[in-house]
Scaffold this motif. Structure first.
Motif, PDB file in Angstrom:
ATOM      1  N   ALA A  20       0.829  -1.206   0.000  1.00 37.26           N
ATOM      2  CA  ALA A  20       0.000   0.000   0.000  1.00 37.26           C
ATOM      3  C   ALA A  20       0.861   1.253   0.000  1.00 37.26           C
ATOM      4  N   ARG A  21       0.318   2.301  -0.601  1.00 36.71           N
ATOM      5  CA  ARG A  21       0.951   3.621  -0.466  1.00 36.71           C
ATOM      6  C   ARG A  21      -0.136   4.609  -0.078  1.00 36.71           C
ATOM      7  N   GLU A  22       0.225   5.572   0.743  1.00 37.20           N
ATOM      8  CA  GLU A  22      -0.747   6.556   1.216  1.00 37.20           C
ATOM      9  C   GLU A  22      -0.959   7.631   0.159  1.00 37.20           C
ATOM     10  N   VAL A  23      -2.237   7.965  -0.078  1.00 41.42           N
ATOM     11  CA  VAL A  23      -2.604   9.030  -1.009  1.00 41.42           C
ATOM     12  C   VAL A  23      -3.700   9.874  -0.376  1.00 41.42           C
ATOM     13  N   SER A  24      -3.924  11.042  -0.942  1.00 47.55           N
ATOM     14  CA  SER A  24      -5.035  11.883  -0.490  1.00 47.55           C
ATOM     15  C   SER A  24      -5.688  12.541  -1.694  1.00 47.55           C
ATOM     16  N   PHE A  41      -6.691   0.395  -6.943  1.00 48.18           N
ATOM     17  CA  PHE A  41      -7.839   0.440  -6.040  1.00 48.18           C
ATOM     18  C   PHE A  41      -7.373   1.015  -4.715  1.00 48.18           C
ATOM     19  N   TRP A  42      -8.333   1.322  -3.837  1.00 46.09           N
ATOM     20  CA  TRP A  42      -8.040   2.026  -2.600  1.00 46.09           C
ATOM     21  C   TRP A  42      -8.830   1.450  -1.443  1.00 46.09           C
ATOM     22  N   ALA A  95      -6.362   7.733   1.797  1.00 48.54           N
ATOM     23  CA  ALA A  95      -6.592   6.329   1.457  1.00 48.54           C
ATOM     24  C   ALA A  95      -5.274   5.601   1.270  1.00 48.54           C
ATOM     25  N   TRP A  96      -5.358   4.283   1.331  1.00 50.66           N
ATOM     26  CA  TRP A  96      -4.251   3.440   0.924  1.00 50.66           C
ATOM     27  C   TRP A  96      -4.524   3.057  -0.515  1.00 50.66           C
ATOM     28  N   GLU A  97      -3.529   3.215  -1.362  1.00 49.64           N
ATOM     29  CA  GLU A  97      -3.670   2.912  -2.782  1.00 49.64           C
ATOM     30  C   GLU A  97      -2.845   1.677  -3.117  1.00 49.64           C
ATOM     31  N   PHE A  98      -3.392   0.858  -4.016  1.00 45.92           N
ATOM     32  CA  PHE A  98      -2.734  -0.376  -4.437  1.00 45.92           C
ATOM     33  C   PHE A  98      -2.663  -0.409  -5.958  1.00 45.92           C
TER      34      PHE A  98
END
Length: 148
Positions: A20-24, A41-42, A95-98
């Motif tokens: 996961a990587r953090e996004v906003s 996806f998130w 969100a966590w982004e994948f």
């Protein structure tokens, strides 16, 4: 872990979250559009996201509003990897982004994790279909959905 992700066995959840990587997204951001490529996806961490569907001759119909812990995007899992709905941030969202290709490869490498994800997403898809059906009945049915 809140939301549906908490249903995954701990070892699968750890392998997934390691990618996961953090996004906003600021409020009002279109996160994705219907019929576009589903390459990520998130998992919503904070804020709310509105799912919508285009309705010819009308504004987009809101299908569902997602909250923290909810999964955003399922089309990445099934060919042809094309979005079925649109999504917009109603408030600031973290969100966590994948990356979809990375997670599909992980599922191929670990079939037990893949199976657990498919089962989790099957429940999400069922919920989204019920929400979409109810919303479309409200828009087009002679008496609405009957839900009051």
């Amino acid at each position: 872990m809140t939301g549906r992700l908490g249903a995954l066995p701990a070892e699968h959840r750890a392998r997934l979250m390691a990618r996961a990587r953090e996004v906003s997204f600021p409020a009002g951001t279109r996160i994705f559009e219907e019929d576009r490529k589903a390459d990520r996806f998130w998992i919503v961490r904070t804020g709310t996201v509105q799912l919508d569907i285009r309705v010819p001759g009308r504004r987009a119909a809101v299908v569902e509003t997602l909250q923290p812990g909810d999964l955003l995007g399922w089309s990445w899992l099934f060919p042809p990897y094309s979005r079925h709905l649109g999504a917009e941030a109603l408030s600031p969202v973290r969100a966590w982004e994948f990356d979809a290709a990375d997670i599909r490869a992980l599922c191929h490498e670990d079939p037990a994790l893949g199976h657990a994800l498919v089962l989790m997403y099957a429940e999400v898809i069922g919920d989204r279909l019920r929400c979409s059906r109810t919303r479309l009945l409200d828009l087009y049915g002679p008496y609405g959905s009957g839900v009051r």
